[in-house]
Structure formats: C-alpha cells, structure tokens
Design a protein around this motif. Structure first.
Motif, short mmCIF file in Angstrom:
data_model
loop_
_atom_site.label_atom_id
_atom_site.label_comp_id
_atom_site.label_asym_id
_atom_site.label_seq_id
_atom_site.Cartn_x
_atom_site.Cartn_y
_atom_site.Cartn_z
N ALA A 1 0.81 -1.22 0.00
CA ALA A 1 0.00 0.00 0.00
C ALA A 1 0.84 1.27 0.00
N VAL A 2 1.94 1.27 0.74
CA VAL A 2 2.71 2.51 0.95
C VAL A 2 3.89 2.64 0.00
N VAL A 3 4.38 1.52 -0.54
CA VAL A 3 5.54 1.58 -1.43
C VAL A 3 5.20 1.17 -2.86
N PHE A 4 4.74 -0.06 -3.03
CA PHE A 4 4.48 -0.58 -4.38
C PHE A 4 3.42 0.24 -5.12
N ALA A 5 2.27 0.43 -4.50
CA ALA A 5 1.16 1.12 -5.17
C ALA A 5 1.52 2.54 -5.60
N PRO A 6 2.08 3.37 -4.71
CA PRO A 6 2.42 4.74 -5.14
C PRO A 6 3.43 4.78 -6.28
N VAL A 7 4.46 3.95 -6.21
CA VAL A 7 5.51 3.97 -7.24
C VAL A 7 4.95 3.53 -8.58
N PHE A 8 4.33 2.35 -8.61
CA PHE A 8 3.86 1.80 -9.89
C PHE A 8 2.69 2.59 -10.47
N GLU A 9 1.74 2.99 -9.63
CA GLU A 9 0.58 3.71 -10.16
C GLU A 9 0.95 5.08 -10.66
N GLU A 10 1.88 5.75 -10.00
CA GLU A 10 2.30 7.07 -10.49
C GLU A 10 3.09 6.96 -11.79
N LEU A 11 3.98 5.99 -11.87
CA LEU A 11 4.72 5.77 -13.11
C LEU A 11 3.77 5.44 -14.26
N LEU A 12 2.74 4.67 -13.94
CA LEU A 12 1.81 4.23 -14.97
C LEU A 12 0.87 5.35 -15.41
N PHE A 13 0.19 5.99 -14.44
CA PHE A 13 -0.88 6.92 -14.79
C PHE A 13 -0.41 8.37 -14.95
N ARG A 14 0.48 8.84 -14.09
CA ARG A 14 0.99 10.19 -14.25
C ARG A 14 2.18 10.21 -15.21
N GLY A 15 2.90 9.10 -15.31
CA GLY A 15 4.03 9.03 -16.20
C GLY A 15 3.61 8.66 -17.61
N LEU A 16 3.40 7.37 -17.85
CA LEU A 16 3.14 6.88 -19.20
C LEU A 16 1.83 7.42 -19.79
N VAL A 17 0.72 7.29 -19.07
CA VAL A 17 -0.58 7.67 -19.63
C VAL A 17 -0.70 9.18 -19.80
N LEU A 18 -0.46 9.94 -18.75
CA LEU A 18 -0.59 11.40 -18.83
C LEU A 18 0.38 12.00 -19.83
N GLU A 19 1.62 11.54 -19.83
CA GLU A 19 2.60 12.08 -20.77
C GLU A 19 2.19 11.78 -22.21
N SER A 20 1.59 10.63 -22.45
CA SER A 20 1.12 10.30 -23.80
C SER A 20 -0.01 11.24 -24.22
N LEU A 21 -0.93 11.52 -23.31
CA LEU A 21 -2.04 12.42 -23.62
C LEU A 21 -1.55 13.83 -23.90
N LEU A 22 -0.51 14.25 -23.21
CA LEU A 22 0.02 15.60 -23.40
C LEU A 22 0.64 15.79 -24.77
N ARG A 23 0.93 14.70 -25.46
CA ARG A 23 1.49 14.79 -26.80
C ARG A 23 0.49 15.39 -27.79
N ARG A 24 -0.79 15.25 -27.47
CA ARG A 24 -1.80 15.70 -28.43
C ARG A 24 -2.80 16.68 -27.84
N HIS A 25 -3.08 16.56 -26.54
CA HIS A 25 -4.17 17.33 -25.93
C HIS A 25 -3.66 18.39 -24.96
N ARG A 26 -4.54 19.31 -24.62
CA ARG A 26 -4.22 20.33 -23.63
C ARG A 26 -4.09 19.70 -22.25
N ARG A 27 -3.47 20.46 -21.36
CA ARG A 27 -3.18 19.93 -20.03
C ARG A 27 -4.44 19.52 -19.26
#
Length: 300
Positions: free
Chosen positions: A167-193
C-alpha cells in the motif's frame, strides 16, 4: 535550488521533459493517442492483472479473493488477512511491472518513442508536498458524501508487513509511473493539459474497479496530475500518494475503514466545520492553479 524555486509552490514549469534531459524531441506518429489507444491502454492494465493472477493460480499461489472462506474466530481471521497481504504483495507488483512494460512498448510502437515520467528535484519541495497533501485530503472529504452513494465491494489487500509495503511503497511507485508518467505524458502529446489530466484521472479511477472508490480516485487523480505538471516531477506525486495510502492503511489498522469522515469526526458541528474548511481549501487551490496557469500563458 534557489529561494525563488523553494517559494514557487504550485508554479508551473513548461520545459519539455525529454529535451531538458538531453533527449531529442520526436514528431508525432499519426494522431496518437486516439480513443482506440486509450481503450488499449486501459485493456493492457486490466489484462496484466488478470494474466498475473492466472499464472499465480497455476503455480499454486493463493489468490486474495480465494482466502475469505468461512471465518470461525479472530485468530483465523488475522491469519487469513496476513496470507492475503503476502499474496497481494506478489500479485500486485508483478502485474504492475507487466502493465508498465507493456504500456511502454505499446506507446513506443504507436508514437515512435516511449514516454517516460518527468523527474525533477522540485518534486521534493516540502511546501508543495504539504500543500498537496492538504489539498488531497480536503478534496476527498468534499466528495465523500457522493462516494457513499455508490455501492461498496469488499476488496481488502490484507494485513501485516507485506500489506503495508504494497500500500505505501508498491502502489504509489507503480501507479504514479503508470498513470501520471506513461498515460498522462502520452495524452500531453496531443491534448491540452486540462483534458490530459482529466482523461488520465478517469483511467486511474476505472482500474480501481470498486464504485465507491472510483470517484475518490478520480478527484485524487486530478490533484495528483495537477501537482505532477506543476512540479515537473513524478517524485512529488509518489510521495503524496504514499502518504495518502499510509493514512488510509492507518484507518484500516484502527478498524475505521468502514467509517466515514462524518462518523470519525463525531458528526454535528465539528464535521460541518471541517467540511466547510475543506471546501474552501479546494476552491482556493483550484483558483490559484488557474491563476498561475493564466499568468504563465500571458508571460510566455
């Protein structure tokens, strides 16, 4: 870090994360990400969890949902919860590693270059961490009455040391890399913030599956996505996500996970005072975010 950087709080930093780290900016490949890509990203995350769970079953690993059974006493209940935490500590990180790698290669194939999370020392700014934590807790208090209207499904991740690590280590690291890193960064390639943060938060909410949690996950995703863009760093959201989960797990340890803020605060004037303050904090934080963003655009 200069004094000016320390006191900027939620100021935005618009430099390209790849260019600032010595990478060459690459052109878009088609219209990535399309709606199909977003569905594919969501499917990758969901199927990664299914695949790892199936492999775990084949290898004889007890799945968390298979451990409920019929509890006859408190010792058996605690034992089941500890085993549940151990099983989840294996299943969860493996499924998230598979999801992150699969998503990275999918994005690389579709866009011509995999998107990575931004990493800056601004993410360790204590002012941002404190302000972000207050905002995160406030927004959860404000939306809780709506969350309570949605059905709740019991999906505990267990108890014990490994449950805490998950809960305190695995989830924050992986979920942030996945959703704020990979997913959000991909969306920023085409869409507004704004649209990018909203869509990434929707995906973040969907993968939580439980209806009553999804709404809180969505608004938390909005806050975390905004702070990620303001700090230009994944470190800030990992830290905030970790603290938030630690607080949630503390409530579980105190056997308060089924209690609302209304019940925890004793109801009445105390709760309404806290709710009012939380609402004001959310309004001020939102206005301040847009004000700084508008000022940044004008000065640019």
């Amino acid at each position: 870090m200069t004094d000016e950087n320390i006191h900027t709080g939620f100021d935005e930093h618009d430099e390209n994360p790849l260019e600032s780290h010595g990478f060459e900016k690459v052109p878009h490949r088609g219209d990535f990400p399309t709606m199909f890509d977003l569905v594919a990203m969501l499917a990758i995350v969901v199927f990664s969890q299914i695949i790892v769970s199936m492999v775990g079953v084949a290898l004889g690993l007890p799945m968390p949902e298979m451990l409920s059974g019929e509890i006859i006493d408190i010792e058996q209940f605690i034992g089941v919860q500890v085993v549940r935490g151990q099983s989840f500590a294996v299943i969860y990180p493996l499924s998230m590693i598979l999801a992150c790698l699969s998503l990275y290669f999918y994005i690389s194939f579709r866009d011509g270059k995999g998107r990575v999370a931004r990493a800056s020392s601004r993410g360790f700014n204590p002012n941002v961490i404190l302000g972000g934590l207050i905002w995160l807790i406030a927004v959860q208090i404000v939306v809780e009455p709506l969350s309570l209207l949605l059905p709740r499904v019991e999906q505990g991740s267990g108890q014990g040391f490994w449950a805490i690590v998950t809960a305190v280590v695995f989830a924050p690291v992986f979920e942030e890399l996945l959703f704020r890193g990979l997913v959000l960064e991909s969306l920023l390639r085409r869409h507004r913030r704004l649209l990018s943060v909203v869509v990434s938060s929707v995906i973040f909410a969907i993968v939580h599956f439980q209806p009553s949690v999804m709404f809180a996950a969505f608004v938390s995703g909005l806050v975390l996505g905004t702070i990620y863009l303001h700090t230009n760093s994944i470190f800030s959201t990992i830290i905030l996500h970790s603290i938030n989960n630690a607080i949630a797990y503390s409530l579980i340890t105190l056997d308060l996970e089924h209690y609302s803020y209304y019940q925890i605060l004793g109801g009445g004037s105390t709760y309404y005072a806290v709710y009012g303050v939380s609402f004001v904090i959310c309004v001020i934080a939102t206005i301040e975010t847009w004000r700084r963003r508008k000022r940044k655009i004008v000065s640019a």
